[in-house]
Motif scaffolding. Structure first.
Motif, PDB file in Angstrom:
ATOM      1  N   ARG A 246       0.831  -1.211   0.000  1.00  9.89           N
ATOM      2  CA  ARG A 246       0.000   0.000   0.000  1.00  9.89           C
ATOM      3  C   ARG A 246       0.867   1.264   0.000  1.00  9.89           C
ATOM      4  O   ARG A 246       0.579   2.210  -0.710  1.00  9.89           O
ATOM      5  N   TYR A 247       1.913   1.268   0.812  1.00  4.56           N
ATOM      6  CA  TYR A 247       2.734   2.472   0.973  1.00  4.56           C
ATOM      7  C   TYR A 247       3.656   2.700  -0.228  1.00  4.56           C
ATOM      8  O   TYR A 247       3.697   3.792  -0.783  1.00  4.56           O
ATOM      9  N   TYR A 248       4.374   1.659  -0.649  1.00  3.86           N
ATOM     10  CA  TYR A 248       5.379   1.839  -1.688  1.00  3.86           C
ATOM     11  C   TYR A 248       4.851   1.642  -3.108  1.00  3.86           C
ATOM     12  O   TYR A 248       5.334   2.276  -4.030  1.00  3.86           O
ATOM     13  N   LYS A 249       3.895   0.766  -3.302  1.00  9.94           N
ATOM     14  CA  LYS A 249       3.382   0.534  -4.661  1.00  9.94           C
ATOM     15  C   LYS A 249       2.255   1.499  -5.004  1.00  9.94           C
ATOM     16  O   LYS A 249       2.216   2.057  -6.083  1.00  9.94           O
ATOM     17  N   PHE A 250       1.334   1.686  -4.043  1.00  9.85           N
ATOM     18  CA  PHE A 250       0.171   2.508  -4.332  1.00  9.85           C
ATOM     19  C   PHE A 250       0.273   3.911  -3.757  1.00  9.85           C
ATOM     20  O   PHE A 250      -0.657   4.710  -3.876  1.00  9.85           O
TER      21      PHE A 250
END
Length: 179
Positions: A135-139
């Motif tokens: 969630r944090y790094y990809k989205f």
């Protein structure tokens, strides 16, 4: 809980209508879990396929589900997240997590191999850590959004990101040494 106990007993006995009932009861919930997790990153067809895969896993693994440790609902939600994360990782060509440095920068590795190793390492962190990282790094979700979606305190999300990055450094460093 009594309903889930009866349903699980029927699933374990392989009563055909039990899986139909599970599909009817839990499909809206799974669709919501997947949408909240993946948003528009996965096409409708992929989400439908993941939902089907979850129910196949439920049918195959009913004997191993222990309602003392969780609910059918929590089992299928975790399975859905795992299937979705695998699907999303297949779609990722190249990924870089901020500030992760490998101990040995001199060894050349192809970008794709490094990317796959990185996401394999992220998945090895387990739930909910891998979901938080995706969630944090990809989205590029904000920590407050992740906290709300996962039900985890904001400071705990920050801690999991920090500790997870340290774990990833070690995992990736060890993986590089093996090459």
């Amino acid at each position: 809980m009594a309903y889930e106990t009866k349903l699980l007993e029927r699933l374990k006995k392989r009563e055909p209508n039990s899986i139909d009932e599970a599909v009817e009861v839990y499909t809206p919930y799974l669709s919501t879990v997947l949408y909240n997790m993946a948003g528009n990153s996965l096409p409708k067809e992929d989400i439908e396929e993941i939902v089907s895969d979850v129910f196949v896993a439920l049918w195959k693994n009913a004997d191993y589900i222990d309602l003392q440790k969780g609910t059918i609902r929590s089992y299928i939600a975790a399975a859905a997240r795992n299937f979705a994360l695998k699907r999303l990782n297949k779609k990722t060509d190249s990924v870089c997590i901020d500030d992760i440095e490998l101990a040995d920068q001199s060894a050349p590795i192809e970008q794709n191999t490094e990317s796959n190793a990185l996401w394999d390492a992220v998945m090895s962190l387990g739930e909910p850590d891998s979901e938080i990282f995706v969630r944090y790094y990809k989205f590029n979700e904000k920590i407050k959004e992740i906290s709300k979606a996962t039900g985890i305190n904001v400071s705990t999300v920050k801690t999991k990101l920090s500790r997870g990055k340290r774990k990833l450094k070690i995992i990736l460093s060890n993986a590089r040494e093996m090459l």
